[in-house]
Each structure stands twice: as structure tokens, then as C-alpha cells.
Design an enzyme around this catalytic site. Structure first.
Site, PDB file in Angstrom:
ATOM      1  CE  LYS A   1      -1.793   2.648   3.127  1.00  0.00           C
ATOM      2  NZ  LYS A   1      -1.870   3.984   2.457  1.00  0.00           N
TER       3      LYS A   1
ATOM      4  CD  GLU B   1      13.122   5.031   8.009  1.00  0.00           C
ATOM      5  OE1 GLU B   1      12.664   5.892   8.802  1.00  0.00           O
ATOM      6  OE2 GLU B   1      13.455   5.268   6.846  1.00  0.00           O
TER       7      GLU B   1
ATOM      8  CB  CYS C   1      12.469  10.128   8.705  1.00  0.00           C
ATOM      9  SG  CYS C   1      12.915   8.812   7.571  1.00  0.00           S
TER      10      CYS C   1
ATOM     11  CD  GLU D   1       9.964  13.225  11.894  1.00  0.00           C
ATOM     12  OE1 GLU D   1      10.840  12.780  11.141  1.00  0.00           O
ATOM     13  OE2 GLU D   1       8.980  12.557  12.276  1.00  0.00           O
TER      14      GLU D   1
END
Length: 517
Positions: free
Chosen positions: A210, A284, A320, A420
């Protein structure tokens, strides 16, 4: 407070006040059609409605995709389950499996220009990076090539006889883990497709993939390449959709392993539900990486421009592993800030298909608003905004553009240093001693990557070992197909790359033979 004078540095754009641009001509030239699902060897219209994919540079609706939902996911997982439980793929000889995967490598190479354009149509990545960067079609082909080469080298071990009381001899085999749910992000769809699908197939697994609902075009092309290969039906399946589809796939009882790249919030949900049937996981997730710049770095200018450039160009900090905290020794702090601010002058916004464009828009209006809220938070908490953090106007006003922000006088306790942001924001934090720098770098709930700028290799290796992070770059950083990458703490579980990925997509079976029987 730093004594460096404020620097006025705003990204240049020849499109300010000029004619508006559109990405739709590129869509039309590529012949993009409304998306379908690929299940059990067929492109099908199934699922629970459709949704729009919008381009972040202009907020134009480019096309539509199917929301697979629970019903579409059920069909795909059942197909993958049949292909694994009773199909030939898991038990196929190494030579035959290699024969099927190797032509896929050349097919991706042959389509790399189209794949690059589709990736830019997905997320606004500047075409120069989409064609030649570390997330290009060429890199995806390299990954398929790398893992096709592993197929006849996935071996177990034999063990020496441990005791004289028995004549049992032990050996191990590596077997495929089963049905894999692969869920990829929007920011590097081509690379992460290959990073998950290639090793999963090489190990004999079947896959239901997906993509992010924000980026389906390039992955649909890659899926079409696999659809035209000799893979048996059901070995690879594609479902599209948003959170509902993602949850249906990651929690499906017919799935044996989930390989997910994305936000920590979603990763935590996947981890919390995986225990219901002990799904294997590779996650991850996010990062708040620190780069430590020591006074013995070879070139302060290069270090400053590199770190600011990672936040201001390419995907505009929406990666990231980007080092968004620059820990800089006080003796070179002013020089670093000056060169970082100067780098922003080289940023060019605009049509992502124009080779002169250096930087991507923010992926959605919601995320753009989130980035702007962090900029406001940084100012309110006392950090000094040297430049950026606002929106350009003119012909760019309809897109999700944010001028790169450079914060100085940042304390590691501030939100902009701890959370973040996933946008073009660099936080500069000063330090005095090496131990202080390491402590600040490690004072984070994340641990995905990190950087060190120093010509003292002894110091660099000492600091690299002390940093609590999955990978560290010394005077440079990149991800390669044959080396592992991944995070610790809230940045994830497991590794992707090289042999570590083979371990992640296989189960280890021990066989004991009694030679006295």
C-alpha cells in the site's frame, strides 16, 4: 545570544508575480489514468470508493485512486495467502526465482525517466533529484539487482557437536516469513518500494503493498512492471487508500509481517496491534537527527551549507533522516550561521519539472500549517529566527510553499528542537565541549541518523560510537542498497539494507538429526 547580525535571506523565485504554472500538462503527456488495484495478477476495479490525489506545488487535482478499504484488502491478502501457502513461489529453486526477478531490474532501468516524472508528479520533488538522486528509479533498479543476487546465497549454518551424550547434529535453514504487508511513504515512494518489495520477493515471500495516499503514480508504474513480469499470480499485489486501508492491511490476520515506513504515531499503532497474532515488524519511523560540527572541521562553510541545504532543498526537510539539529561549537558559531543563511539565497522555488527548481513544496496544506505553527512556537520560546519561516506569495501562493527557516539561540528543551517538524527548519544549538555535544545529541526520543563534521578521525569514531542512533555519517551521509539503515528508540525497529533485510524477511528454522537412530 549569538552576536551575529541578522541576515536577510529569502529564497529566490523567478515566478514571484509571473505567470502561474500547472502540472497537468505533464500528467497528460504521461497518459496518467485513474488508479486501479492489482490483485492476483489482474488490474481490478474494487474497493470502497475513490479519492483525489492533489499536487502540493499547485493544489491541483491530478487524478483519482481507489480506496481499497477492508473489502479490497481482504481480496489482496487472500490472493497473497494462496500464492504463499499453495503457490510455487516460496518453494521455487533459487535459479528460477533469480530468472524471474532479474528482468525486472532492466525494466526499471528502461523506465527510469518516466518513473522520475511520475514521482515528481506525486510529491513535487524537483525533477533533478527525482532523476538522479538517491530516491531515483536507477537506485530502485540497483536494489532489485542487489537482492536478486542474494537469492542463491541465503544460507543457514551447521553447528559442531556440543556433547558426547548424544549424536544429535544441528543445522539451520532460512525460510520466507509469509505474507508481507509493505506500506510506503509519500516522500521517497520509488526507493522504499524497492527497499521493501525486492528483498521480500527474493526471500520467497508474497507481498501486498500500500503506497501513501499522497503518492500513488510512481508506485503504480512500478507495480505495472511487476505485473508484466513472470511473477506468479498473487505473489505481488497493490492496494491503494488512506488510513482505513492501511489499518485494514496492517491488522489483517492473514498477514505475517508488516514493513512500514512513516510516522511514529502510525508506527506505534501498528506495533500495539501486531501482538494479536505476533506479526513480525520492521518499522522505519521519524527522526530528530543531530549533526555535530567541531572546530576542526575541514570547512565550516561546506558544513553549514550542507546542513542548511538538507533542510532547504530536495524535499525541503521532509526526510526522516535529515539532521535538523545542528550542534555547532561556539568558536565557529558565527561563521556557521553566516554561511547557513547565505545558502538559503540559492534556493529556487517553482515548477518542479523545471531543472532550475531546487526545492519541493510541503506535501499538504495541513502539513504546511503544522510547519508554520512550529516556526511560531520557536519564536515564542525565545529562539531567534534568522530568516524564513513564512510563505512566498505571487504565483506560488496557491501551493504549499514555506521559505526555509534558520533558528539560532536554540535550547534543546524547545519544541522545535525536540519534535519532528518535517519541514524546512534548521535549529542551531551551540556547545562548548565534546561531552556536552554528545549529551545534547542523545537527549532525544528519536535515534534514526546523525552526522559528525571533523578531521580528527579518532574523535569522529569516538563520538559516532557514543551517539545513540541507528546510523552516523562522518563528513557525509547516504543510504546504499548493501548497507543497513534503521533507528533506535522512537525511530523504529529493525534494519533495511543488505543482509539485515534478508534476516528481516526470513524465519530461522533449526533441524536436529539423530545419527544413531
Amino acid at each position: 545570544m549569538s552576536e551575529t547580525a541578522d541576515v536577510s535571506a529569502t529564497p529566490q523565485s523567478s515566478l514571484e508575480g509571473a505567470a502561474h504554472f500547472s502540472v497537468l500538462p505533464v500528467r497528460d503527456s504521461l497518459g496518467v489514468q485513474p488508479g486501479k488495484l492489482f490483485i492476483d495478477g489482474q488490474w481490478v476495479e474494487a474497493g470502497e470508493g475513490r479519492y483525489d490525489q492533489v499536487h502540493p506545488a499547485t493544489n491541483e487535482t491530478v487524478s483519482t485512486f481507489i480506496e481499497a478499504g477492508k473489502s479490497g484488502v481482504d481480496l489482496a491478502v487472500m490472493a497473497a495467502r494462496r500464492a504463499f501457502d499453495s503457490g510455487p513461489w516460496p518453494n521455487m529453486s533459487a535459479r528460477e526465482r533469480k530468472r524471474i526477478l532479474q528482468p525486472i531490474v532492466e525494466a526499471i532501468y528502461a523506465a527510469e525517466d518516466e518513473i522520475a516524472q511520475l514521482q515528481t508528479l506525486d510529491n513535487g520533488m524537483p525533477i533533478t533529484f527525482s532523476k538522479g538522486g538517491r530516491v531515483s528509479g536507477r537506485v530502485a533498479a540497483d536494489m532489485f539487482d542487489h537482492y536478486a543476487g542474494w537469492i542463491d546465497k541465503i544460507t543457514g549454518e551447521t553447528f559442531p557437536r556440543y556433547t558426547d551424550t548424544t549424536n544429535l547434529h544441528y543445522m539451520t535453514y532460512r525460510e520466507p516469513v509469509g505474507v508481507v504487508a509493505a506500506i510506503t511513504p509519500w516522500n521517497g515512494p520509488v526507493m522504499t518500494f524497492a527497499m521493501k518489495v525486492a528483498p521480500a520477493l527474493a526471500c520467497g515471500n508474497t507481498v501486498v503493498l500500500k503506497p501513501s495516499e499522497l503518492a500513488g503514480f510512481a508506485i503504480t508504474k512500478l507495480a505495472d512492471i511487476l505485473a508484466k513480469s513472470d511473477l506468479p499470480p498473487g505473489v505481488f499485489n497493490l492496494v491503494t487508500g488512506g488510513p482505513v486501508t492501511g489499518e485494514a492491511l496492517s491488522t489483517h490476520p492473514g498477514v505475517d509481517k508488516v514493513s512500514f515506513t512513516g510516522s511514529p504515531v502510525v508506527g506505534e499503532k501498528i506495533m500495539s496491534t501486531a501482538g494479536h497474532n505476533m506479526k513480525r515488524l520492521t518499522l522505519e519511523l521519524g527522526g530528530k537527527s543531530a549533526a555535530l560540527v567541531f572546530p576542526d572541521t575541514r570547512d565550516v562553510r561546506t558544513a553549514a551549507r550542507n546542513l542548511m541545504g538538507l533542510c532547504s532543498t530536495f524535499l525541503s526537510g521532509q526526510v526522516c533522516s535529515t539532521p535538523t539539529r545542528a550542534l555547532v561549537h561556539r568558536s565557529i558559531l558565527d561563521e556557521f550561521i553566516h554561511h547557513a543563511a547565505e545558502q538559503v539565497r540559492d534556493v529556487r522555488f517553482g515548477d518542479p519539472f523545471d531543472p532550475a527548481t531546487t526545492s519541493a513544496p510541503i506535501i499538504s496544506r495541513r502539513q504546511m500549517d503544522r510547519v508554520l505553527s512550529y516556526v511560531e512556537s520557536g519564536v515564542q520560546e525565545g529562539a531567534r529566527l534568522v530568516c524564513g519561516g513564512d510563505r512566498p506569495g505571487g504565483s506560488l501562493a496557491s501551493g504549499n510553499w514555506v521559505n526555509p527557516a534558520l533558528f539560532v539561540d536554540v535550547d534543546n528543551s524547545m519544541r522545535i528542537a525536540r519534535e519532528e517538524i518535517f519541514g524546512p527548519v534548521l535549529c542551531v544549538i551551540p556547545f562548548e565541549e565534546e561531552a556536552d555535544a554528545v549529551a545534547i545529541a542523545n537527549d532525544s526520543e528519536y535515534g534514526l541518523s546523525g552526522g559528525i563534521y571533523s578531521t580528527d578521525i579518532t574523535r569522529a569514531l569516538r563520538v559516532a560510537k557514543a551517539m545513540r542512533t541507528g546510523s552516523v555519517g562522518i563528513n557525509g551521509y547516504s543510504v546504499m542498497p548493501n548497507s543497513p539503515a534503521g533507528g533506535v528508540k522512537r525511530s523504529g525497529i529493525g534494519r533495511e539494507g543488505g543482509w539485515s533485510t534478508i534476516e528481516g524477511f526470513t524465519e530461522l528454522k533449526t533441524v536436529m538429526i539423530n545419527l544413531d537412530a
